[in-house]
Design an enzyme around this catalytic site. Structure first.
Site, PDB file in Angstrom:
ATOM      1  N   GLU A 339       1.208  21.714 -46.384  1.00 57.54           N
ATOM      2  CA  GLU A 339       0.281  20.596 -46.556  1.00 57.54           C
ATOM      3  C   GLU A 339       1.033  19.360 -47.028  1.00 57.54           C
ATOM      4  OE1 GLU A 339      -2.942  21.625 -49.142  1.00 57.54           O
ATOM      5  OE2 GLU A 339      -4.012  22.735 -47.594  1.00 57.54           O
ATOM      6  N   CYS A 340       0.928  18.285 -46.285  1.00 56.70           N
ATOM      7  CA  CYS A 340       1.435  16.968 -46.649  1.00 56.70           C
ATOM      8  C   CYS A 340       2.934  17.008 -46.915  1.00 56.70           C
ATOM      9  CB  CYS A 340       0.657  16.417 -47.840  1.00 56.70           C
ATOM     10  SG  CYS A 340       0.797  14.614 -48.012  1.00 56.70           S
TER      11      CYS A 340
END
Length: 823
Positions: A339-340
């Site tokens: 994530e990210c």
């Protein structure tokens, strides 16, 4: 009811000092001997890091967009287990929430849902008496928000503070403390906000100074007294063990390891993520990509959360052994969630600095901040979920990735556009999700981790995690759940009975030819396939057919999609399915993470429902009418007796159009909590065109619509809906219904003559008790009938026989006579 002293620390706007004061209060109270739990409104990761440093407990988030309003109080109680006080730091201004959401996800929203008193922190550096007017406005704006005190921050002098405190007396609120300007206790800024506590070497020292100042200048005893005025919460603490399941371990088998990135470069993850993975039978081991040169021993999954890899790019690039180990792991099909920051780390480069290189993409810093709530849809079956799964999350970054997605191998659809990279074993995107709000994400990932088998040693193949497939199948290692639908035998359907050479009595499709006008409409719809489909015209046509407004109609890709939408629409507490019944509702509920209960109708009573058998507190009840496979038509009043406040009743009327005059149908009636599901497959002989709809109150349909994937209803299905809702279609339906009743009588008369028991039928099929082994004997004789032992409440002595033309039915009856006896 659970008692918990608690306060929300809020402010009129950002910049008033909420984080400084809230963190200082947590530290001061902890140092005074209190066991303090720490919470943050909104999705922010950084503030909870300071909270954790202050209290020694994990910082936790309360965000209705991420986890759902119904989970706020349970998560608050979960994070407060063993604590004697909870402090919740707000977000932005007290009443500021999701743009366009009228305060949704604001501090006030969370305070109201959790019934938590609010203390305002007010920066008075640019005003004096006007502060009282502003505070009075905050009190009056929403009487449901209980503001109980004020802490004055950034006073310029004692005289300035006195002027403000005296003015605040008019509000009736106590002033709990006054702090002077002190920039030395403000956390330094980073391009996304504050610098995480894990990255700030002087964090502990600064916190000690802050705790001392708060203890000196804030009346902690009065603050505790206000916290104790919080009412008890009517909720049970959230428990990860109730959200996910772990497979039964083999004797002495080690739990598979999920390697979770940590250290200074990867500081962003929600505490509940690790708790869910542990509850799902995984061992979570943190590794530091800056310092560790290999993954933890036994790693079978990777979780790369948020952080600042762009800040630590040089250090990450210098750790070449770990980058190679990660690329090899991802290439091997090891289940990976990124994530990210994790997305950036898996790219080839970040600002030209080499990263892992598992994704054929590059990342760069930009001056633009992306900060927004999102609602995303899983576009295809993959690690993050089944196609059509809808998830809420947020984005928070100043980088861009090129390309932004893998196109057909995208992780999400966000506003209809592909986003990120997804496959059976990899999920990488900018979207941060809170798995407590979507526990199926944790379950699916954990299942894949349990199923992971390391490949034999071989050279790494750089493009193994590309989403496309080859002649040999997917290039990536498949997760365990990919090939089996939830519910095992529940997923069996009548079309699986068919084989070449068998006469079909198994599938409940009307055996007349389709009307010419319907075939014409279907062919004409092919001219529309060049445009995205919109079902508005179909919903209006269906509404006219049932005498309802179009707002009470939702077109779906058959009844099966409707059941999936219903299962995902709400966090059902006690869903109940009435059986024997079409099993797709059970399968949909199980796939959505629910554990449906079953109410069994008594065969001795002709499988007629007794509404008293349905649990009083069931909040979802699903029933067929007429019911498949029993062919029982329940009286309208029986269905109405199931309705009650707080409950949704779903009536599957897939076969109601085969009932003369559709007696006992509720399709034309608006009742609170009632949803009616219809299908066009059966009567009109179009199983290959997934066409159905749901009728109900617009508010209920909105919950379903929110779960529906874009363009799920095809142009051809729309054409079928419009055509079959026309007046000429209703005349044809009446003719077909009459013929079905005539042809069914031939079947039931023959069964009576043969002495074969059956249930009095109302649908285009008959449930007959022919005895154990009859299904296979008929199959050997050349006839496919529907086995009934996959329906809960029935055994292999029952079969379902579809209504067919008289000549075909008489052949079956002759075979039954020759092959008998049957009971």
């Amino acid at each position: 009811m659970v008692g918990l002293p608690r306060l929300v620390i809020a402010a009129p706007a950002s910049g008033h000092g909420k984080t400084t004061i809230a963190t200082g209060l947590m530290a001061a109270l902890s140092r005074a001997g209190h066991d303090v739990s720490c919470h943050k409104v909104g999705p922010d990761y950084i503030d909870p890091g300071y909270h954790a440093l202050a209290t020694g407990k994990p910082g936790r988030n309360l965000d209705p967009h991420l986890v759902g309003e119904e989970r706020l109080a349970p998560l608050l109680l979960h994070g407060s287990r063993g604590a004697d006080l909870a402090i919740v730091e707000g977000v932005m201004g007290l009443y500021d929430g999701q743009i366009g959401g009228q305060g949704f996800a604001s501090t006030a929203h969370v305070a109201t849902v959790t019934r938590t008193p609010v203390v305002l922190v007010v920066d008075i550096s640019h005003a004096s008496r006007s502060i009282a007017a502003m505070v009075q406005g905050m009190i009056a704006f929403d009487p449901a928000v209980r503001i109980v005190g004020v802490i004055v921050n950034k006073a310029g002098s004692p005289r300035h503070a006195t002027e403000v405190v005296e003015a605040l007396e008019s509000t009736g609120l106590p002033v709990l403390g006054v702090l002077q300007r002190d920039d030395g206790i403000v956390a330094p800024s980073r391009h996304l906000g504050l610098v995480p506590a894990d990255e700030r070497d002087d964090a502990a020292h600064a916190l000690d100074r802050l705790a001392t100042q708060i203890a000196e200048k804030v009346d902690l005893d009065q603050l505790l007294a206000l916290a104790r005025t919080a009412p008890d919460l009517d909720a049970e603490p959230w428990d990860p063990a109730n959200e996910v399941t772990a497979p039964s371990p083999a004797h002495d088998a080690a739990r598979p390891v999920v390697a979770m990135a940590g250290g200074r470069a990867f500081t962003f993850r929600y505490a509940e993520t690790e708790e869910l993975l542990r509850a799902a039978g995984c061992e979570v081991v943190t590794f530091d990509p800056l310092t560790d040169e290999r993954l933890p021993a036994g790693s079978a999954g990777l979780y790369l959360g948020g952080g600042f890899p762009e800040v630590h790019a040089a250090g990450l690039a210098a750790n070449a052994p770990l980058r190679e180990a990660l690329r090899t792991a991802v290439d091997s099909g090891m289940p990976t969630v990124a994530e990210c920051a994790g997305l950036l780390y898996l790219c080839r480069t970040v600002d030209g600095v080499p990263m892992v290189g598992a994704l054929d993409a590059d990342a760069v810093m930009t001056p633009r901040l992306t900060l927004s709530y999102r609602t995303a849809i899983v576009p295809t079956d993959q690690l993050s979920g089944a196609a059509g799964t809808r998830v809420t999350g947020h984005e928070f970054h100043r980088t861009t990735v090129t390309p932004a997605s893998a196109g057909e191998g995208a992780a999400w659809l966000v506003d209809g556009r592909p986003h990120g990279f997804g496959s059976a074993t990899l999920h990488a995107s900018y979207l941060h999700t809170h798995w407590a709000g979507h526990p199926h994400l944790a379950q699916r990932f954990a299942d894949a981790v349990h199923a992971y088998v390391p490949p034999p040693s071989r050279p790494a193949e750089r493009d193994v995690c590309a989403p496309e497939t080859t002649d040999q199948g997917p290039k990536c290692h498949s997760q365990r759940s990919g090939g089996t639908r939830p519910g095992a035998g529940l997923a069996f359907h009548g079309d699986e009975e068919l084989s070449p050479g068998l006469i079909d009595f198994a599938v409940n499709i009307h055996d007349d030819a389709r009307p010419a006008w319907l075939d014409d409409a279907l062919r004409a719809s092919l001219h529309e396939v060049g445009a995205y489909p919109h079902p508005g015209d179909a919903e209006h046509a269906i509404a006219r057919r049932h005498g309802r407004p179009a707002t009470e109609v939702l077109a779906t890709a058959g009844a099966a999609e409707a059941f999936t939408l219903i299962a995902r629409a709400r966090p059902w507490r006690r869903p109940v399915v009435v059986h024997p019944q079409f099993t797709e509702p059970d399968v949909a509920l199980a796939a959505a993470g629910h554990n449906p209960e079953r109410v069994h109708c008594d065969p001795a009573a002709g499988f007629v429902l007794d509404p008293a058998l349905v649990p009083h507190d069931a909040d979802l009840v699903m029933i067929g009418n007429p019911t498949n496979p029993t062919s029982v038509l329940h009286p309208e009043q029986t269905i109405r007796r199931l309705l009650r406040p707080g409950r949704v009743v779903v009536v599957d009327e897939a076969f109601m159009d085969s009932v003369p005059a559709e007696r006992h149908s509720l399709a034309g009636t608006l009742l609170p909590g009632l949803l009616v599901v219809r299908s066009l497959t059966k009567l009109w002989s179009i199983p290959g065109i997934r066409a159905g709809y749901v009728l109900g109150h617009p508010a209920l349909l909105a919950d379903l619509r929110a779960q529906q994937a874009p363009w799920s209803v095809s142009s051809t299905a729309i054409a079928a809906m419009i055509a079959t809702a026309a007046p000429e279609a209703q005349a044809e339906a009446a003719r077909r219904t009459t013929r079905i009743a005539q042809h069914r009588a031939i079947l039931t008369d023959g069964l009576t003559e043969l002495g074969i028991p059956y249930v009095a039928p109302s649908a285009p099929f008959v449930l007959a008790r022919v005895g154990p082994g009859a299904h296979d004997r008929l199959r050997t004789a050349g006839y496919a009938v529907r086995r009934a032992d996959t329906f809960p409440g029935l055994d292999d002595s029952w079969v379902r026989i579809a209504v067919r033309r008289p000549d075909t039915t008489r052949k079956l009856l002759a075979t039954l006579r020759i092959e008998g006896p049957w009971s």
